[in-house]
Scaffold this motif. Sequence first.
Motif, PDB file in Angstrom:
ATOM      1  N   PHE B 318      30.362  19.429   5.517  1.00  0.00           N
ATOM      2  CA  PHE B 318      31.535  19.263   4.671  1.00  0.00           C
ATOM      3  C   PHE B 318      31.841  17.784   4.462  1.00  0.00           C
ATOM      4  CE2 PHE B 318      36.103  18.408   4.488  1.00  0.00           C
ATOM      5  CZ  PHE B 318      36.413  19.038   3.295  1.00  0.00           C
ATOM      6  N   VAL B 319      31.818  17.017   5.548  1.00  0.00           N
ATOM      7  CA  VAL B 319      32.179  15.599   5.453  1.00  0.00           C
ATOM      8  C   VAL B 319      31.153  14.846   4.614  1.00  0.00           C
ATOM      9  CG1 VAL B 319      32.476  13.474   6.780  1.00  0.00           C
ATOM     10  CG2 VAL B 319      33.558  15.568   7.541  1.00  0.00           C
ATOM     11  N   ALA B 320      29.868  15.235   4.747  1.00  0.00           N
ATOM     12  CA  ALA B 320      28.844  14.583   3.930  1.00  0.00           C
ATOM     13  C   ALA B 320      29.155  14.784   2.455  1.00  0.00           C
ATOM     14  CB  ALA B 320      27.477  15.154   4.266  1.00  0.00           C
ATOM     15  N   TRP B 321      29.527  16.001   2.100  1.00  0.00           N
ATOM     16  CA  TRP B 321      29.862  16.286   0.707  1.00  0.00           C
ATOM     17  C   TRP B 321      31.150  15.575   0.297  1.00  0.00           C
ATOM     18  CZ3 TRP B 321      34.308  19.256  -0.618  1.00  0.00           C
ATOM     19  CH2 TRP B 321      34.472  19.438  -2.000  1.00  0.00           C
ATOM     20  N   TYR B 322      32.158  15.643   1.169  1.00  0.00           N
ATOM     21  CA  TYR B 322      33.490  15.150   0.842  1.00  0.00           C
ATOM     22  C   TYR B 322      33.531  13.629   0.793  1.00  0.00           C
ATOM     23  CZ  TYR B 322      38.613  15.048   1.008  1.00  0.00           C
ATOM     24  OH  TYR B 322      39.928  14.856   0.720  1.00  0.00           O
ATOM     25  N   SER B 323      32.638  12.975   1.574  1.00  0.00           N
ATOM     26  CA  SER B 323      32.662  11.509   1.616  1.00  0.00           C
ATOM     27  C   SER B 323      32.268  10.901   0.278  1.00  0.00           C
ATOM     28  CB  SER B 323      31.694  11.010   2.692  1.00  0.00           C
ATOM     29  OG  SER B 323      30.370  11.311   2.298  1.00  0.00           O
ATOM     30  N   GLY B 324      31.503  11.641  -0.523  1.00  0.00           N
ATOM     31  CA  GLY B 324      31.054  11.122  -1.797  1.00  0.00           C
ATOM     32  C   GLY B 324      29.996  10.037  -1.648  1.00  0.00           C
ATOM     33  N   TYR B 325      29.428   9.942  -0.461  1.00  0.00           N
ATOM     34  CA  TYR B 325      28.462   8.888  -0.162  1.00  0.00           C
ATOM     35  C   TYR B 325      27.076   9.500  -0.282  1.00  0.00           C
ATOM     36  CZ  TYR B 325      26.223   5.317   2.823  1.00  0.00           C
ATOM     37  OH  TYR B 325      25.421   4.338   3.322  1.00  0.00           O
ATOM     38  N   ILE B 326      26.301   9.047  -1.283  1.00  0.00           N
ATOM     39  CA  ILE B 326      25.093   9.793  -1.614  1.00  0.00           C
ATOM     40  C   ILE B 326      24.050   9.776  -0.496  1.00  0.00           C
ATOM     41  CG2 ILE B 326      25.281   9.691  -4.142  1.00  0.00           C
ATOM     42  CD1 ILE B 326      23.150   7.388  -3.958  1.00  0.00           C
ATOM     43  N   TYR B 327      24.017   8.695   0.287  1.00  0.00           N
ATOM     44  CA  TYR B 327      22.999   8.629   1.345  1.00  0.00           C
ATOM     45  C   TYR B 327      23.286   9.662   2.436  1.00  0.00           C
ATOM     46  CZ  TYR B 327      21.589   4.399  -1.006  1.00  0.00           C
ATOM     47  OH  TYR B 327      21.148   3.532  -1.947  1.00  0.00           O
ATOM     48  N   GLU B 328      24.577   9.808   2.740  1.00  0.00           N
ATOM     49  CA  GLU B 328      24.985  10.809   3.732  1.00  0.00           C
ATOM     50  C   GLU B 328      24.680  12.210   3.193  1.00  0.00           C
ATOM     51  OE1 GLU B 328      26.370   9.713   6.586  1.00  0.00           O
ATOM     52  OE2 GLU B 328      27.072  11.577   7.489  1.00  0.00           O
ATOM     53  N   GLN B 329      25.003  12.414   1.921  1.00  0.00           N
ATOM     54  CA  GLN B 329      24.746  13.721   1.307  1.00  0.00           C
ATOM     55  C   GLN B 329      23.257  14.041   1.337  1.00  0.00           C
ATOM     56  OE1 GLN B 329      26.564  13.156  -2.520  1.00  0.00           O
ATOM     57  NE2 GLN B 329      28.585  13.751  -1.767  1.00  0.00           N
ATOM     58  N   PHE B 330      22.455  13.010   1.021  1.00  0.00           N
ATOM     59  CA  PHE B 330      21.016  13.237   1.015  1.00  0.00           C
ATOM     60  C   PHE B 330      20.504  13.567   2.410  1.00  0.00           C
ATOM     61  CE2 PHE B 330      16.734  11.670   1.757  1.00  0.00           C
ATOM     62  CZ  PHE B 330      16.039  12.487   0.882  1.00  0.00           C
ATOM     63  N   ALA B 331      21.049  12.849   3.412  1.00  0.00           N
ATOM     64  CA  ALA B 331      20.570  13.069   4.780  1.00  0.00           C
ATOM     65  C   ALA B 331      20.692  14.542   5.166  1.00  0.00           C
ATOM     66  CB  ALA B 331      21.352  12.194   5.758  1.00  0.00           C
ATOM     67  N   PHE B 332      21.827  15.155   4.818  1.00  0.00           N
ATOM     68  CA  PHE B 332      22.032  16.547   5.216  1.00  0.00           C
ATOM     69  C   PHE B 332      21.272  17.514   4.319  1.00  0.00           C
ATOM     70  CE2 PHE B 332      25.207  14.425   7.629  1.00  0.00           C
ATOM     71  CZ  PHE B 332      25.120  15.106   8.825  1.00  0.00           C
ATOM     72  N   PHE B 333      21.179  17.179   3.050  1.00  0.00           N
ATOM     73  CA  PHE B 333      20.398  18.000   2.133  1.00  0.00           C
ATOM     74  C   PHE B 333      18.938  18.010   2.588  1.00  0.00           C
ATOM     75  CE2 PHE B 333      18.033  18.605  -1.867  1.00  0.00           C
ATOM     76  CZ  PHE B 333      18.575  19.809  -2.244  1.00  0.00           C
ATOM     77  N   ASN B 334      18.487  16.836   2.990  1.00  0.00           N
ATOM     78  CA  ASN B 334      17.111  16.685   3.448  1.00  0.00           C
ATOM     79  C   ASN B 334      16.862  17.441   4.745  1.00  0.00           C
ATOM     80  OD1 ASN B 334      14.460  15.394   3.709  1.00  0.00           O
ATOM     81  ND2 ASN B 334      15.438  14.273   5.372  1.00  0.00           N
ATOM     82  N   ARG B 335      17.854  17.443   5.641  1.00  0.00           N
ATOM     83  CA  ARG B 335      17.689  18.183   6.894  1.00  0.00           C
ATOM     84  C   ARG B 335      17.452  19.673   6.628  1.00  0.00           C
ATOM     85  NH1 ARG B 335      22.248  15.914  11.121  1.00  0.00           N
ATOM     86  NH2 ARG B 335      21.373  13.822  11.262  1.00  0.00           N
ATOM     87  N   ALA B 336      18.242  20.211   5.696  1.00  0.00           N
ATOM     88  CA  ALA B 336      18.176  21.657   5.468  1.00  0.00           C
ATOM     89  C   ALA B 336      17.001  22.065   4.586  1.00  0.00           C
ATOM     90  CB  ALA B 336      19.488  22.147   4.868  1.00  0.00           C
ATOM     91  N   THR B 337      16.566  21.184   3.699  1.00  0.00           N
ATOM     92  CA  THR B 337      15.542  21.600   2.731  1.00  0.00           C
ATOM     93  C   THR B 337      14.315  20.693   2.728  1.00  0.00           C
ATOM     94  OG1 THR B 337      16.538  20.258   1.007  1.00  0.00           O
ATOM     95  CG2 THR B 337      17.321  22.520   1.174  1.00  0.00           C
ATOM     96  N   GLY B 338      14.360  19.601   3.486  1.00  0.00           N
ATOM     97  CA  GLY B 338      13.259  18.632   3.461  1.00  0.00           C
ATOM     98  C   GLY B 338      12.069  19.085   4.270  1.00  0.00           C
ATOM     99  N   PRO B 339      11.210  18.148   4.657  1.00  0.00           N
ATOM    100  CA  PRO B 339       9.983  18.516   5.363  1.00  0.00           C
ATOM    101  C   PRO B 339      10.242  19.178   6.723  1.00  0.00           C
ATOM    102  CG  PRO B 339      10.283  16.129   5.304  1.00  0.00           C
ATOM    103  CD  PRO B 339      11.283  16.701   4.378  1.00  0.00           C
ATOM    104  N   TYR B 340      11.424  18.913   7.304  1.00  0.00           N
ATOM    105  CA  TYR B 340      11.708  19.497   8.619  1.00  0.00           C
ATOM    106  C   TYR B 340      12.688  20.660   8.520  1.00  0.00           C
ATOM    107  CZ  TYR B 340       9.513  15.275  10.467  1.00  0.00           C
ATOM    108  OH  TYR B 340       8.635  14.278  10.764  1.00  0.00           O
ATOM    109  N   TRP B 341      12.686  21.348   7.397  1.00  0.00           N
ATOM    110  CA  TRP B 341      13.659  22.436   7.201  1.00  0.00           C
ATOM    111  C   TRP B 341      13.570  23.488   8.296  1.00  0.00           C
ATOM    112  CZ3 TRP B 341      11.882  27.388   6.649  1.00  0.00           C
ATOM    113  CH2 TRP B 341      10.519  27.507   6.362  1.00  0.00           C
ATOM    114  N   ALA B 342      12.353  23.757   8.761  1.00  0.00           N
ATOM    115  CA  ALA B 342      12.195  24.826   9.765  1.00  0.00           C
ATOM    116  C   ALA B 342      12.962  24.470  11.033  1.00  0.00           C
ATOM    117  CB  ALA B 342      10.726  25.045  10.073  1.00  0.00           C
TER     118      ALA B 342
END
Lengths: 175, 469
Positions: B318-342
Amino acid sequence: MSKNKHVLFGLYDDDEILLDAVKEARNQKLDIMDVFTPFPVHGLDPALGLSESRLHISGFVFGLLGALTAFGFMTWIMVVDWPIIYGGKPYWAVPSFIPITFELTVLFSAVGMVIVFYTICGLGPGVNSVILDPRITDDKFCIAFDVTNVDESEQSELKKFFEQSGASEINNKTI
Amino acid sequence: MGSITSPIREPLVTGNKTYSQITEDICAPTERAPSLSWVLAFTVANVLLGVFAFTSVWTVYFGIGTWDLNRTVGWGWDITNFVWWIGIGHAGTLISAILLLFRQKWRTGVNRAAEAMTIFAVACAGQFPLIHMGRAWFAFFIFPYPNTRGPLWVNFNSPLLWDVFAISTYAIVSILFWYTGLVPDFATIRDRSRGLRKKIYGFVSFGWTGSAKHWQRWESLSLVLAGLATPLVLSVHTIVSFDFATSVIPGWHTTIFPPYFVAGAIFSGFAMVQTLMIITRYVLKLEDYITIGHIESMNKVILLTGTMVGIAYLTELFVAWYSGYIYEQFAFFNRATGPYWAAYWIMMTCNLVTPQIFWFKKMRRNIYVTFIMSIFVNIGMWYERFVIIATTLARDFLPSSWSLYSPTWVEIGIFIGSLGLFFTLFLVFVRVAPVVAIAEIKHILKSSGDQYVEKQKEHIKKHQFTENN
């Protein structure tokens, strides 16, 4: 061993019988040398008239010492001995010093108190205490009287006290 | 008699025990020859310990290059393992210190083993920063000692240094707390044995006699140590989380880290206690002291802390989304869907979803479910640290420096080997020391032993009957 002590002791089977016996002994103004139990019996300290332990005071003193040592040492290093600017912080970056100050407070307090505990109890590695009866660390509760300078008639009175207060065994030992 | 406990509470000691039966039941495993299952387990643990020694020496001899760390991913399995072990090392002190302050009597059944587990887990954790230094023989450089290089001091502004102090203090205080509790119980073993064995236990029991004044000071010491250990245990994982949270890496520099890490540590620590205790109580036949009630209580803690960790995961998103900070948003998006999604979804499943089964009393009191869940949590919490460390580092600010990380056989060997170190220590412990705190169990017998609880119930029934008439 400069002087041998003669100890007369009674063994009880239960902590409740022991507590009543201790209270009775205090009523009769008998001079109890010590009471030995396999676990901490609550209510025994007031019954024996033991004053509260002051061990925690040493914990506070050592803790204070730890806090001052940590904070003073860090201040001296970072401000006086070799000042370096880290990440634009001032030399005397107090918030950065808090974690280590806290840790050393705890460390000094705990270590100091443990050392004081073993010292005042006279316990430590290699200490060979005389064990009155090996069952005291199992399931027997023991009241001991020092009878080194006590004459026969008083001793028989102590024995009578043991019998009346419900001791399951009466023994004596020279330590 | 004893202190007043509601008869509604489940007995903590079952089987109609007397004081001497307690001594017998708990001391016996240290006095008989090791069972076949112990010998087998010890052999396996020793082989793994050998793997640990081999891979560690390999690393030190050939250098950190034998790990697949790279310029972007500077922390891999090593720091993952370090944080995992430190987290596991939180349950013991929590059980013995915080539950002592809260007067939770059920802690007496499990505190001794949990404290031992804490110390061994911290010992395992300590290996990883040491090996990671590369030149492990210079490890003493991390302490501020007067030296001939200036003297050049360590950086007191660095959370890594705070970690050194936190973990050293934690290890020392845990050992003191544990050993002070062991002294009266060692005396019990001493008074039951003969010959060399008596001499050895006489030495380690420090001449304990059970004098009333000693017990009084012993209780006072335990209480103050518990009071000190409580903020200490919370501070240790807080400071471990500072290793990440004081950095400027997206996904790491969040203020939620300290409470989130502490909850996670307690969560994984209790899971490891469950794993060990379920086996120990069965093998050593201690079911009367470590009852289903104890297991249920620990499952409640697992449910609570697991849910706290889950809320922290969701808050981060939530905070990643709410912060409006794209690097933070990407970090969490990447965690869930990136190369280490499993890894991310294993973490979510094992830590947040599956422990919710413990809302059901039947599940909390089922040993098999508990055992499987405890393994799940151990796995989930390992992945949590991997997700935080590796996925974050593999994708930093510049896409040109993105990289991937997977461990080499050396890193895997060190991890598996550290389990060998842990289990070797634990197996030795169950052979030489009473696994349950004998004196403390005797102390609660009259308030929580089943025969006394029954008596109290009858007494209340009778009392109500006369009142109604």
